[in-house]
Design a protein around this motif. Sequence first.
Motif, PDB file in Angstrom:
ATOM      1  N   GLY A   6      49.987  32.837  47.478  1.00  0.00           N
ATOM      2  CA  GLY A   6      49.294  33.778  46.598  1.00  0.00           C
ATOM      3  C   GLY A   6      48.123  34.416  47.321  1.00  0.00           C
ATOM      4  O   GLY A   6      47.447  33.752  48.124  1.00  0.00           O
ATOM      5  N   GLU A   8      44.648  36.976  46.723  1.00  0.00           N
ATOM      6  CA  GLU A   8      43.733  37.617  45.778  1.00  0.00           C
ATOM      7  C   GLU A   8      42.758  38.514  46.559  1.00  0.00           C
ATOM      8  O   GLU A   8      42.097  38.047  47.487  1.00  0.00           O
ATOM      9  CB  GLU A   8      42.962  36.529  45.001  1.00  0.00           C
ATOM     10  CG  GLU A   8      41.696  36.991  44.293  1.00  0.00           C
ATOM     11  CD  GLU A   8      41.927  38.122  43.291  1.00  0.00           C
ATOM     12  OE1 GLU A   8      42.997  38.166  42.649  1.00  0.00           O
ATOM     13  OE2 GLU A   8      41.042  38.986  43.183  1.00  0.00           O
ATOM     14  N   SER A  80      47.694  39.840  43.834  1.00  0.00           N
ATOM     15  CA  SER A  80      47.134  40.585  42.704  1.00  0.00           C
ATOM     16  C   SER A  80      47.426  42.060  42.932  1.00  0.00           C
ATOM     17  O   SER A  80      47.056  42.621  43.963  1.00  0.00           O
ATOM     18  CB  SER A  80      45.613  40.394  42.619  1.00  0.00           C
ATOM     19  OG  SER A  80      45.311  39.133  42.079  1.00  0.00           O
ATOM     20  N   VAL A 110      51.238  40.535  40.869  1.00  0.00           N
ATOM     21  CA  VAL A 110      50.635  39.767  39.782  1.00  0.00           C
ATOM     22  C   VAL A 110      49.518  40.564  39.111  1.00  0.00           C
ATOM     23  O   VAL A 110      48.676  41.150  39.787  1.00  0.00           O
ATOM     24  CB  VAL A 110      50.090  38.426  40.352  1.00  0.00           C
ATOM     25  CG1 VAL A 110      49.170  37.733  39.352  1.00  0.00           C
ATOM     26  CG2 VAL A 110      51.255  37.523  40.745  1.00  0.00           C
ATOM     27  N   HIS A 112      46.167  40.488  37.635  1.00  0.00           N
ATOM     28  CA  HIS A 112      45.049  39.558  37.847  1.00  0.00           C
ATOM     29  C   HIS A 112      44.611  38.892  36.533  1.00  0.00           C
ATOM     30  O   HIS A 112      44.221  37.718  36.515  1.00  0.00           O
ATOM     31  CB  HIS A 112      43.901  40.359  38.474  1.00  0.00           C
ATOM     32  CG  HIS A 112      42.644  39.598  38.686  1.00  0.00           C
ATOM     33  ND1 HIS A 112      42.351  38.955  39.860  1.00  0.00           N
ATOM     34  CD2 HIS A 112      41.586  39.382  37.862  1.00  0.00           C
ATOM     35  CE1 HIS A 112      41.160  38.377  39.752  1.00  0.00           C
ATOM     36  NE2 HIS A 112      40.670  38.614  38.552  1.00  0.00           N
ATOM     37  N   ALA A 115      46.929  36.200  35.714  1.00  0.00           N
ATOM     38  CA  ALA A 115      46.660  35.029  36.558  1.00  0.00           C
ATOM     39  C   ALA A 115      45.560  34.172  35.930  1.00  0.00           C
ATOM     40  O   ALA A 115      45.676  32.943  35.862  1.00  0.00           O
ATOM     41  CB  ALA A 115      46.281  35.480  37.964  1.00  0.00           C
ATOM     42  N   THR A 119      46.324  30.219  34.317  1.00  0.00           N
ATOM     43  CA  THR A 119      45.674  29.079  34.991  1.00  0.00           C
ATOM     44  C   THR A 119      45.775  27.819  34.144  1.00  0.00           C
ATOM     45  O   THR A 119      45.948  26.711  34.663  1.00  0.00           O
ATOM     46  CB  THR A 119      44.180  29.409  35.260  1.00  0.00           C
ATOM     47  OG1 THR A 119      44.133  30.549  36.110  1.00  0.00           O
ATOM     48  CG2 THR A 119      43.463  28.260  35.928  1.00  0.00           C
ATOM     49  N   MET A 316      45.393  30.741  41.190  1.00  0.00           N
ATOM     50  CA  MET A 316      45.951  31.307  39.951  1.00  0.00           C
ATOM     51  C   MET A 316      46.995  32.385  40.250  1.00  0.00           C
ATOM     52  O   MET A 316      47.943  32.573  39.483  1.00  0.00           O
ATOM     53  CB  MET A 316      44.838  31.860  39.059  1.00  0.00           C
ATOM     54  CG  MET A 316      44.088  33.055  39.626  1.00  0.00           C
ATOM     55  SD  MET A 316      42.762  33.559  38.488  1.00  0.00           S
ATOM     56  CE  MET A 316      42.276  35.143  39.226  1.00  0.00           C
ATOM     57  N   VAL A 317      46.827  33.073  41.366  1.00  0.00           N
ATOM     58  CA  VAL A 317      47.785  34.131  41.727  1.00  0.00           C
ATOM     59  C   VAL A 317      49.105  33.500  42.190  1.00  0.00           C
ATOM     60  O   VAL A 317      50.197  33.927  41.779  1.00  0.00           O
ATOM     61  CB  VAL A 317      47.196  35.052  42.821  1.00  0.00           C
ATOM     62  CG1 VAL A 317      48.209  36.125  43.217  1.00  0.00           C
ATOM     63  CG2 VAL A 317      45.897  35.689  42.342  1.00  0.00           C
ATOM     64  N   THR A 320      50.869  32.073  39.146  1.00  0.00           N
ATOM     65  CA  THR A 320      51.509  33.125  38.347  1.00  0.00           C
ATOM     66  C   THR A 320      52.768  33.622  39.057  1.00  0.00           C
ATOM     67  O   THR A 320      53.787  33.910  38.416  1.00  0.00           O
ATOM     68  CB  THR A 320      50.514  34.269  38.084  1.00  0.00           C
ATOM     69  OG1 THR A 320      49.379  33.702  37.426  1.00  0.00           O
ATOM     70  CG2 THR A 320      51.105  35.363  37.219  1.00  0.00           C
TER      71      THR A 320
END
Length: 352
Positions: A6, A8, A80, A110, A112, A115, A119, A316-317, A320
């Motif tokens: 991931g 970001e 993201s 993704v 954001h 994401a 979480t 989190m990215v 997701t």
Amino acid sequence: MRPVLGIESSCDETAAAVLDEAGRVLAESVLSQESDHAPYGGVVPEIAARAHLAFLPEQVRRVMAAAGLGFAELGGVAASGGPGLIGGLIVGSQFAKGIAIAHGLPYAAVNHLEAHALTARLPGLVSGGAEFPYLLLLVSGGHCQCVAVEGVGRHVRLGGTLDDAAGEAFDKVAKLLGLGWPGGPALERLAAGGDPRRFAFPRPLLGRAGCDFSFSGLKTAVAHEVARHGAGALSTQVASDIAAGFQSAVADVLSDRAKHAMAMMRARAPAARLLVVAGGVAANGAIRAALGDVAEALGFELVAPPVRLCTDNAVMVAWTGIERLRLGMVDALEFAPRPRWPLDAPDMRVAS
Ligand code: KG4
Ligand code: ZN
């Protein structure tokens, strides 16, 4: 599925992470650009884009090495794709697409905000991961909204700010009080020594139907109070009392709005019982405590991820990406990053 990388880069954090399908973090790294932007009192988009360009390759190399994986061993790459600052979004998205093309991997663009929303489904946070549906209160420097999270790609915005985001209000008030940027953490420290009752600041929209927010009137009231004491002449006690009064007004507003949002959520989904907070403002102790109280009163459980997962990060990215890719939601390499990308845009939703 195999682990997912991931990326970001939507604002001022350059971050990368590798997670496996069980949600275990195999490696993660967040590089904050805070010190690059601090002299300007806020994020400068051009500086952010250049910093992402300069540091993202090394961040990705570092997490892949720490995870002990080569790109060909990944199950996909997620970045993201918006909303956020277009320069950084382009850097992160193009980098992810490049890896996907070179190694024949699926790519996930993704959102954001999704994401932040998903979480809570990381298995380590709530036992087994939060079950859909749940209520999300997203309070960051750029966003302030209540969202019914009903599934992957299925979000309904219940309300949001009419003017400033909560974190933006913290940053602006901190500036009035002569604190550095970002102001939230410094303002919270200053408020700790203050009397929240000395100054009666307004609580915009308190008790009003729905769960919209407004902070500009509160910010103006603080500005008038600061001006009344004369610029540059605030004693530490007055500054602390103003900070405490402001923070308590924000806590009251957020808990009142969350109360309304929980009632709206119950009306949509009687089984819903989780209130998840995310975004940098969720790091604030007084706000967490106020939200915990109101959630308990309404029979909801407050889920407040650790601060490093509340603020922008790539865990989190990647997560997701896993949630989307395992449902077959692969994005085309033609995807164009989106500075504006509301969570309930039609193309966020799973085809039904
Ligand atoms: O989620 P975040 O890291 O970045 C985005 O805006 O996307 O949130 C940053 C915001 C800033 O406005 C910062 O002042 C605020 O969160 N913040 C806080 C605290 N820590 C960060 N606000 C209040 N109290 C805090 N302890
Ligand atoms: Zn964010």
